[in-house]
Write an enzyme that holds these catalytic residues in place. Structure first.
Site, mmCIF file in Angstrom:
data_model
loop_
_atom_site.group_PDB
_atom_site.id
_atom_site.type_symbol
_atom_site.label_atom_id
_atom_site.label_comp_id
_atom_site.label_asym_id
_atom_site.label_seq_id
_atom_site.Cartn_x
_atom_site.Cartn_y
_atom_site.Cartn_z
ATOM 1 N N MET A 31 38.387 16.751 1.397
ATOM 2 C CA MET A 31 37.023 17.278 1.517
ATOM 3 C C MET A 31 36.983 18.361 2.592
ATOM 4 O O MET A 31 35.913 18.706 3.094
ATOM 5 C CB MET A 31 36.046 16.151 1.851
ATOM 6 C CG MET A 31 35.989 15.108 0.727
ATOM 7 S SD MET A 31 34.448 14.195 0.663
ATOM 8 C CE MET A 31 34.444 13.442 2.268
ATOM 9 N N LEU A 34 40.094 20.192 7.694
ATOM 10 C CA LEU A 34 41.467 19.696 7.710
ATOM 11 C C LEU A 34 41.980 19.505 9.137
ATOM 12 O O LEU A 34 41.729 20.314 10.021
ATOM 13 C CB LEU A 34 42.384 20.676 6.967
ATOM 14 C CG LEU A 34 41.985 20.968 5.516
ATOM 15 C CD1 LEU A 34 42.979 21.923 4.866
ATOM 16 C CD2 LEU A 34 41.868 19.682 4.702
ATOM 17 N N HIS A 38 45.786 15.709 7.329
ATOM 18 C CA HIS A 38 45.838 16.382 6.017
ATOM 19 C C HIS A 38 47.102 17.235 5.895
ATOM 20 O O HIS A 38 47.704 17.320 4.827
ATOM 21 C CB HIS A 38 44.629 17.315 5.840
ATOM 22 C CG HIS A 38 43.309 16.615 5.819
ATOM 23 N ND1 HIS A 38 42.397 16.704 6.843
ATOM 24 C CD2 HIS A 38 42.740 15.803 4.884
ATOM 25 C CE1 HIS A 38 41.317 15.997 6.546
ATOM 26 N NE2 HIS A 38 41.499 15.436 5.366
ATOM 27 N N GLN A 65 29.921 10.768 -3.625
ATOM 28 C CA GLN A 65 30.508 9.645 -2.884
ATOM 29 C C GLN A 65 29.780 9.363 -1.573
ATOM 30 O O GLN A 65 30.197 8.507 -0.807
ATOM 31 C CB GLN A 65 32.006 9.863 -2.656
ATOM 32 C CG GLN A 65 32.365 10.964 -1.670
ATOM 33 C CD GLN A 65 33.873 11.210 -1.643
ATOM 34 O OE1 GLN A 65 34.427 11.798 -2.559
ATOM 35 N NE2 GLN A 65 34.543 10.741 -0.597
ATOM 36 N N VAL A 180 48.107 9.152 10.271
ATOM 37 C CA VAL A 180 48.496 9.973 11.427
ATOM 38 C C VAL A 180 47.493 9.681 12.539
ATOM 39 O O VAL A 180 46.279 9.627 12.301
ATOM 40 C CB VAL A 180 48.498 11.474 11.072
ATOM 41 C CG1 VAL A 180 48.903 12.312 12.272
ATOM 42 C CG2 VAL A 180 49.443 11.727 9.903
HETATM 43 O O1 PAF Z 1 39.633 11.222 0.987
HETATM 44 C C1 PAF Z 1 38.900 12.185 0.711
HETATM 45 O O2 PAF Z 1 38.903 13.203 1.380
HETATM 46 C C2 PAF Z 1 37.965 12.084 -0.495
HETATM 47 O O3 PAF Z 1 37.447 10.803 -0.641
HETATM 48 C C3 PAF Z 1 38.631 12.572 -1.798
HETATM 49 C C4 PAF Z 1 39.786 11.678 -2.206
HETATM 50 C C5 PAF Z 1 39.110 14.001 -1.643
HETATM 51 C C6 PAF Z 1 37.611 12.529 -2.947
HETATM 52 O O4 PAF Z 1 36.506 13.335 -2.672
#
Ligand code: PAF
Length: 288
Positions: A31, A34, A38, A65, A180
């Site tokens: 999302m 970063l 990530h 979500q 991490v």
């Molecule tokens: O973990 C995340 O950043 C989010 O839940 C994902 C897997 C990118 C789905 O939006």
């Protein structure tokens, strides 16, 4: 040079072209906002597909979500900086779609993964895993045959998505990468930036409590309830509220019923920030 693609079909075609050229695809759904965690996932994707392979990172703050009282509107959005960070670790493609492209007005489909979605965060974030499973199904459909890399910090999400890919027979290998952590053991998260200095200091109690549990496990403790209660006691001292401290089977997420491996997972609020963390006892080392 990192290519930025906004259009879903253009992303899908780019992935198809790469495979037609004999390149394996490594995919890291995110999302954005970063951080080093990530980037570790992107490096893992590179390690899996090799120098000739293609590594793609998606950046999309997925509205479905987030619950109505969650942080969707204030979730950090910093595409330019994220693209630079991706470029710094050799990501080939950043896929950054608009919400209207991923959720056109006439779309009606939602994806539910039963069982593993239900415990832990399930009751505290109604609809969350449905939103995650839905967007990741769309992303997997666009990425196609690939290895998809997720962080084990979101352990339940990783188990949900592993189940999703298996049950829907998707040509995607789902890989989970160790959490991490900051120098004091706090799991890296885009949400850590919401913490004040004082709250950040309190949050360091999380890896300490998990670490105590790991050490007890290493000394032979196998009473899940005793481990759970000890961690809950330690976290009560710093948490503004506790959603759960739970000990579960690391694969099914059913209640821990004995054995040498157990998932210890927590979700607490420090100030207004919800923090989650976990460790697999009998498998992982102490985080702090
Ligand atoms: O973990 C995340 O950043 C989010 O839940 C994902 C897997 C990118 C789905 O939006």
């Amino acid at each position: 040079m990192t290519e930025v693609i906004h259009d879903p079909r253009a992303f899908q075609q780019a992935m198809e072209r790469a495979r037609a050229d004999g390149r394996a695809v490594g995919f890291v759904p995110t999302m954005g906002a970063l951080h080093e965690g990530h980037l570790t996932l992107a490096r893992e994707a590179r390690a899996r597909v090799g120098d000739r392979g293609l590594v793609a990172v998606s950046i999309f703050v997925n509205p479905t979500q987030f619950g109505p009282n969650e942080d969707f509107s204030r979730y950090p959005r910093e595409l330019e900086r994220d693209v630079e960070r991706c470029a710094s670790v050799g990501v080939d493609v950043v896929f950054a779609p608009e919400a209207s492209a991923m959720y056109p007005a006439d779309e009606r489909t939602r994806v539910n993964v039963r069982g593993v979605s239900e415990p832990l965060c399930g009751p505290f974030r109604p609809g969350h895993f449905e939103g995650v499973a839905t967007i990741v199904s769309k992303l997997f459909a666009l990425a196609g045959r690939s290895v998809a890399v997720f962080g084990r910090k979101d352990y339940q999400q990783w188990r949900v998505l592993t189940r999703l890919a298996a049950d829907l027979m998707l040509p995607v290998e789902v890989v989970g990468v160790a959490t991490v952590r900051e120098a004091d053991g706090l799991a890296m998260s885009s949400r850590n930036r919401y913490l004040s200095e004082q709250e950040r200091a309190k949050a360091a109690a999380i890896p300490r409590a998990l670490g105590e549990a790991v050490r007890a496990w290493e000394r032979g403790e196998r009473d899940g309830e005793r481990v759970r209660a000890g961690v809950e006691r330690a976290l009560s001292a710093v948490a503004d509220s506790i959603d759960y401290v739970d000990v579960r089977d690391p694969d099914s997420l059913d209640r821990y019923a004995g054995g040498d491996r157990a998932l210890l997972a927590i979700a607490i609020r420090v100030g207004k920030t919800r923090l989650i963390d976990n460790v697999v006892l009998g498998e992982e080392r102490a985080p702090a």
